[in-house]
Design a protein around this motif. Structure first.
Motif, PDB file in Angstrom:
ATOM      1  N   THR A   1       4.870  -2.728   2.235  1.00 14.00           N
ATOM      2  CA  THR A   1       6.284  -2.721   1.358  1.00 14.00           C
ATOM      3  C   THR A   1       6.384  -1.704   0.585  1.00 14.00           C
ATOM      4  O   THR A   1       7.406  -1.096   0.250  1.00 14.00           O
ATOM      5  CB  THR A   1       6.307  -4.168   0.653  1.00 14.00           C
ATOM      6  N   THR A   2       5.151  -1.041   0.139  1.00 15.42           N
ATOM      7  CA  THR A   2       5.069   0.190  -0.873  1.00 15.42           C
ATOM      8  C   THR A   2       4.990   1.505   0.085  1.00 15.42           C
ATOM      9  O   THR A   2       5.679   2.484  -0.149  1.00 15.42           O
ATOM     10  CB  THR A   2       4.193  -0.034  -1.967  1.00 15.42           C
ATOM     11  N   TYR A   3       4.005   1.166   1.163  1.00 12.66           N
ATOM     12  CA  TYR A   3       3.673   2.567   1.844  1.00 12.66           C
ATOM     13  C   TYR A   3       5.268   2.920   2.680  1.00 12.66           C
ATOM     14  O   TYR A   3       5.529   4.130   2.790  1.00 12.66           O
ATOM     15  CB  TYR A   3       2.933   2.150   2.962  1.00 12.66           C
ATOM     16  N   SER A   4       5.781   1.825   3.094  1.00 12.64           N
ATOM     17  CA  SER A   4       6.911   2.347   3.896  1.00 12.64           C
ATOM     18  C   SER A   4       7.971   3.183   3.142  1.00 12.64           C
ATOM     19  O   SER A   4       8.600   4.246   3.691  1.00 12.64           O
ATOM     20  CB  SER A   4       7.830   1.029   4.550  1.00 12.64           C
ATOM     21  N   PRO A   5       8.456   2.720   1.874  1.00 15.73           N
ATOM     22  CA  PRO A   5       9.609   3.564   1.316  1.00 15.73           C
ATOM     23  C   PRO A   5       8.642   5.006   0.860  1.00 15.73           C
ATOM     24  O   PRO A   5       9.504   5.973   0.786  1.00 15.73           O
ATOM     25  CB  PRO A   5       9.906   2.845   0.181  1.00 15.73           C
ATOM     26  N   LEU A   6       7.603   5.108   0.570  1.00 15.81           N
ATOM     27  CA  LEU A   6       6.682   6.457   0.207  1.00 15.81           C
ATOM     28  C   LEU A   6       7.111   7.321   1.395  1.00 15.81           C
ATOM     29  O   LEU A   6       7.326   8.632   1.264  1.00 15.81           O
ATOM     30  CB  LEU A   6       5.228   6.163  -0.119  1.00 15.81           C
ATOM     31  N   ARG A   7       6.770   6.627   2.626  1.00 12.96           N
ATOM     32  CA  ARG A   7       6.917   7.429   3.937  1.00 12.96           C
ATOM     33  C   ARG A   7       8.417   7.792   4.065  1.00 12.96           C
ATOM     34  O   ARG A   7       8.739   9.169   4.428  1.00 12.96           O
ATOM     35  CB  ARG A   7       6.492   6.706   5.078  1.00 12.96           C
ATOM     36  N   THR A   8       9.119   6.627   4.025  1.00 16.47           N
ATOM     37  CA  THR A   8      10.831   7.291   4.220  1.00 16.47           C
ATOM     38  C   THR A   8      11.021   8.207   3.381  1.00 16.47           C
ATOM     39  O   THR A   8      11.830   9.169   3.647  1.00 16.47           O
ATOM     40  CB  THR A   8      11.763   5.966   3.912  1.00 16.47           C
ATOM     41  N   TRP A   9      10.856   8.491   1.854  1.00 11.36           N
ATOM     42  CA  TRP A   9      11.105   9.269   1.086  1.00 11.36           C
ATOM     43  C   TRP A   9      10.067  10.485   1.183  1.00 11.36           C
ATOM     44  O   TRP A   9      10.320  11.287   0.023  1.00 11.36           O
ATOM     45  CB  TRP A   9      11.594   8.614  -0.157  1.00 11.36           C
TER      46      TRP A   9
ATOM     47  N   GLY B   1       4.347  13.100  -0.541  1.00  9.07           N
ATOM     48  CA  GLY B   1       3.141  13.842  -0.045  1.00  9.07           C
ATOM     49  C   GLY B   1       2.568  14.417  -1.425  1.00  9.07           C
ATOM     50  O   GLY B   1       3.000  14.306  -2.378  1.00  9.07           O
ATOM     51  N   PRO B   2       1.804  15.602  -1.003  1.00 11.00           N
ATOM     52  CA  PRO B   2       1.214  16.446  -2.171  1.00 11.00           C
ATOM     53  C   PRO B   2       2.028  16.739  -3.128  1.00 11.00           C
ATOM     54  O   PRO B   2       3.088  17.682  -2.611  1.00 11.00           O
ATOM     55  CB  PRO B   2       0.578  17.532  -1.435  1.00 11.00           C
TER      56      PRO B   2
ATOM     57  N   MET C   1      -1.626   9.804  -1.279  1.00 11.88           N
ATOM     58  CA  MET C   1      -0.971  10.983  -0.530  1.00 11.88           C
ATOM     59  C   MET C   1      -1.041  12.199  -1.073  1.00 11.88           C
ATOM     60  O   MET C   1      -0.146  12.927  -0.674  1.00 11.88           O
ATOM     61  CB  MET C   1       0.453  10.159  -0.367  1.00 11.88           C
ATOM     62  N   GLY C   2      -1.571  12.126  -2.361  1.00 13.41           N
ATOM     63  CA  GLY C   2      -1.469  13.513  -3.262  1.00 13.41           C
ATOM     64  C   GLY C   2      -0.560  13.508  -4.154  1.00 13.41           C
ATOM     65  O   GLY C   2      -0.289  14.606  -4.696  1.00 13.41           O
ATOM     66  N   ALA C   3       0.456  12.359  -4.206  1.00 14.92           N
ATOM     67  CA  ALA C   3       1.396  12.555  -5.481  1.00 14.92           C
ATOM     68  C   ALA C   3       1.032  12.460  -6.921  1.00 14.92           C
ATOM     69  O   ALA C   3      -0.287  12.097  -7.090  1.00 14.92           O
ATOM     70  CB  ALA C   3       2.287  11.434  -5.053  1.00 14.92           C
TER      71      ALA C   3
END
Ligand code: NDP
Ligand code: ZN
Length: 348
Positions: A162-170, A173-174, A197-199
């Protein structure tokens, strides 16, 4: 198949032992002995009918990890003894545009929830992971990658995806500047995943009580949401904010934290929000969005990502008969971790 679990029978009563039947194996089904199940705040919302759509009795639990007991004659991906997992969905039409591009959670015919859903063939109520066994069609079974600790990985199946999906959608990354509001089951996974992810991750909480814990998960800082001077000092500093607050609230105070074109993604509160204000949205082309779990392929992706990056949820292991106390603690909201039920504590 006879099995046993813990069910809520109405919104007022505590969960109690419940003997029930799992469906006979269909050709495409996998029968699973459940070893561990995470305790999501959605389980509590459902048991107490906070969203108004619970069908009782309900056996909650959608962060399921177990071992394959038996497979149907048409199953090709799994064999007896494999370590497998099940998340928030157990079926969908698999033929609409959304299912075709791997977003079964948005199936045009409606996905079937792991619990309090309706089986597409028999119409029976689906029952979740607070139980010894589950039967799920193979397309909705995930593989637990080698090296991922079975006792700890269950929360990846909901809090993780549930948290990975929006991080990918938006496109995080680094160097992305990510804020995470609400440091519970979802929030603590958001921090770990975004950091991997490097954020640059900032935790946003009602107090600084969880500061040391979340810094150890990879957050660079903790911002206390009631500290107006600190909130102002953080204005325009985020590209993406993941909001996991589980209760009715106003998201407006977090909007000025976003930079121009930044997005606040609501994943927590389901239902009515408190009154909000458009001014900080307009003054910066900022956005508020929503996100719902993630598709099956992406759920496998986050399991693999966690194995690759050595990410494990912070877990407090409980026995099945401690679930009602665990729900009480979840309501207080002071854990930056997840309860996981050790299903060996439940006798058939
Ligand atoms: P938790 O209870 O584990 O964590 C929620 C966190 O929110 C708390 O730790 C606390 O963090 C903060 N919080 C709690 N109460 C309040 C309050 N009254 N006001 C402000 N902040 C509060 O919940 P989960 O992480 O398991 O779930 C969060 C929400 O996400 C739930 O509503 C759940 O139903 C929903 N959900 C949505 C999904 C989706 O697909 N969109 C999937 C899974 C869950 P702190 O102390 O740091 O402020
Ligand atoms: Zn959940």
């Amino acid at each position: 198949m006879k099995t046993v679990g813990y069910a809520a029978h109405d919104s007022e009563k505590p969960l109690e032992p419940y003997h029930f039947e799992r469906r006979a194996l269909r050709d495409e089904d996998v029968s699973i002995e459940i070893l561990y199940c995470g305790v999501c705040h959605s389980d509590l919302h459902t048991a107490e009918n906070d969203w108004g759509w619970t069908q009782y009795p309900v056996v909650p639990g959608h962060e399921i990890v177990g071992r394959v007991l038996e497979v149907g004659s048409g199953v090709t991906k799994y064999k007896v003894g494999d370590n497998v997992a099940v998340g928030c969905m157990v079926d969908s039409c698999l033929s609409c545009d959304q299912c075709h591009h791997g977003e079964e959670q948005f199936c045009r015919e409606g996905m079937v929830g792991t619990y309090s859903g309706q089986d597409r063939i028999s119409g029976e109520l689906t029952q979740g992971g607070y139980s010894k066994h589950i039967v799920v069609r193979e397309e909705f079974v995930l593989s637990v990658p080698e090296g991922l600790d079975l006792a700890k990985c269950a929360p990846i199946l909901c809090a993780g995806i549930t948290t990975y999906s929006p991080l990918r959608t938006w496109n995080v990354g680094p160097g992305s500047r990510v804020g995470v509001i609400g440091l519970g089951g979802l929030g603590h996974m958001a921090i770990k995943i975004a950091a991997a992810m490097g954020a640059n991750v900032t935790a946003i909480s009602r107090s600084d009580k969880k500061k040391q814990q979340v810094l150890s998960y990879g957050a660079k800082d903790l911002l206390v949401s009631s500290d107006e001077a600190a909130m102002q000092a953080h204005a325009n500093q985020f590209d993406v904010i993941i909001n996991t607050i589980p209760v009715k609230h106003d998201f407006t105070p977090y909007i000025p934290l976003l930079d121009i074109d930044g997005t606040q993604v609501l994943v927590g509160q389901v239902g009515e929000l408190a009154e909000s204000n458009s001014v900080p949205l307009l003054m910066g082309r900022r956005r508020v969005a929503g996100s719902l779990i993630g598709g099956i392929a992406q759920t496998q992706e986050i399991l693999d990502f966690c194995a690759l990056h050595n990410i494990l949820p912070e877990v407090e292991m409980i026995k099945m008969d401690q679930i009602n106390d665990a729900f009480d603690k979840l309501k207080q909201g002071d854990m930056a971790s997840r309860f996981v039920i050790d299903m060996s504590s439940l006798e058939v």
